[in-house]
Design an enzyme around this catalytic site. Structure first.
Site, short mmCIF file in Angstrom:
data_model
loop_
_atom_site.label_atom_id
_atom_site.label_comp_id
_atom_site.label_asym_id
_atom_site.label_seq_id
_atom_site.Cartn_x
_atom_site.Cartn_y
_atom_site.Cartn_z
N ALA A 12 12.11 -19.71 -3.07
CA ALA A 12 13.54 -19.81 -3.33
C ALA A 12 14.07 -21.14 -2.83
O ALA A 12 13.41 -21.86 -2.08
CB ALA A 12 14.28 -18.66 -2.64
N GLY A 17 9.77 -15.93 -4.54
CA GLY A 17 10.22 -15.67 -5.90
C GLY A 17 9.23 -16.12 -6.95
O GLY A 17 9.19 -15.57 -8.06
N GLU A 70 6.80 -13.36 -7.28
CA GLU A 70 7.49 -12.27 -7.97
C GLU A 70 7.62 -12.54 -9.46
O GLU A 70 7.45 -11.64 -10.30
CB GLU A 70 8.86 -12.05 -7.34
CG GLU A 70 8.79 -11.48 -5.92
CD GLU A 70 10.12 -11.47 -5.22
OE1 GLU A 70 10.63 -10.36 -4.95
OE2 GLU A 70 10.67 -12.56 -4.94
N GLU A 126 8.64 -13.93 2.87
CA GLU A 126 10.05 -13.71 3.21
C GLU A 126 10.27 -13.24 4.64
O GLU A 126 11.30 -13.58 5.25
CB GLU A 126 10.67 -12.70 2.23
CG GLU A 126 10.94 -13.25 0.84
CD GLU A 126 9.73 -13.16 -0.08
OE1 GLU A 126 9.88 -13.46 -1.28
OE2 GLU A 126 8.62 -12.80 0.40
#
Length: 264
Positions: free
Chosen positions: A70, A115, A118, A138
């Site tokens: 991110a 991310g 993901e 994270e």
């Protein structure tokens, strides 16, 4: 006509029907900020709606990163309610990749962290370069994945290993990701795009309606459980029998010739 993007490259090969979406923030290692996630949402909707698009290849610019995570400064400025809304938006965009009836292959070139991991997991198939690294870091930030990482990682590698990776923030090298089922293939970086396109072309040689129905049935199993999955499969099986592609496929088999599918 395709929208122009600031953080993505959107390129359709009209001969093959392959749409290549490239995350294009190389100075930030293609980190996902809100604007990029918004553009991904527009791009996948265009790809799904465009009849000229038959399959989608998703990759990152440069040789270091697919998506390194991110955009941390942007993330740090969010309030709790803002963060929840941002997670919901990201989940919705990634869901459109996952549920696309057109096959989506992620060509993972380098880091796929947070991310990025993901996003890769939301694609149907993942091809990794030898220098690829997967991870959900994270917890190092006092956070947890927000774009589906706690859900899809379990599906791909199992509960025990997923929890270990989520709780330790360990990164997986490409070969380990392959062994665990997180990656489908590992190839040299120089061969990544060609290999991924050839894999996509192999799928595109099959009956498009059957491919889309198969994707839907697999997703139904993971989302709704076994009974719903079996019911979806029986329904889709019946739908496939009503297609011209079924007639062509069976005729080609009996006549010992390659099938020519039209997607209807």
């Amino acid at each position: 006509m395709a929208t122009s993007f600031e953080n993505l490259l959107y390129e359709l090969d009209t001969d093959s029907g392959i749409l290549t979406i490239t995350l294009n923030r190389p100075a930030k290692l293609n980190a996902l900020n809100a604007a990029t996630i918004g553009e991904l949402g527009v791009a996948i909707e265009q790809g799904r709606a465009d009849a000229a698009v038959r399959g989608i290849l998703l990759t990152g610019s440069g040789e270091k990163a697919f998506v390194a995570g991110a955009d941390i400064p942007e993330l740090a400025a969010l309030s709790g309610p803002d963060a929840q809304a941002a997670a919901a938006r990201g989940q919705a965009v990634f869901r459109r990749f996952e549920t696309s009836p057109k096959p989506v292959v992620a060509a993972v070139n380098g880091f796929a962290l947070g991310g990025g991991c993901e996003l890769a997991m939301a694609c149907h198939i993942r091809v990794a370069s030898e220098n690829a690294r997967f991870g959900q870091p994270e917890v190092n930030l006092g956070l947890l994945p927000g774009y589906g990482g706690t859900q899809r990682l379990v599906q791909l590698v199992g509960k025990g290993k997923a929890l270990e990776l989520l709780l330790t923030a360990d990164q997986l090298k490409a070969e380990e990701a392959l062994r665990l089922g997180l990656a489908n293939h590992v190839v040299p970086l120089a061969e990544l795009l060609a290999f991924s396109k050839n894999l996509l072309l192999k799928i595109l040689g099959k009956a498009p309606v059957a491919v889309g129905l198969t994707i839907d049935c697999v997703n139904t199993f993971f989302e709704e459980g076994g009974q719903a999955g079996y019911a979806a499969e029986a329904s889709a099986f019946g739908q496939a029998f009503g297609t011209a592609d079924f007639k062509e496929g069976t005729a080609a088999f009996l006549e010992k010739r390659p099938a020519v599918f039209k997607g209807n």
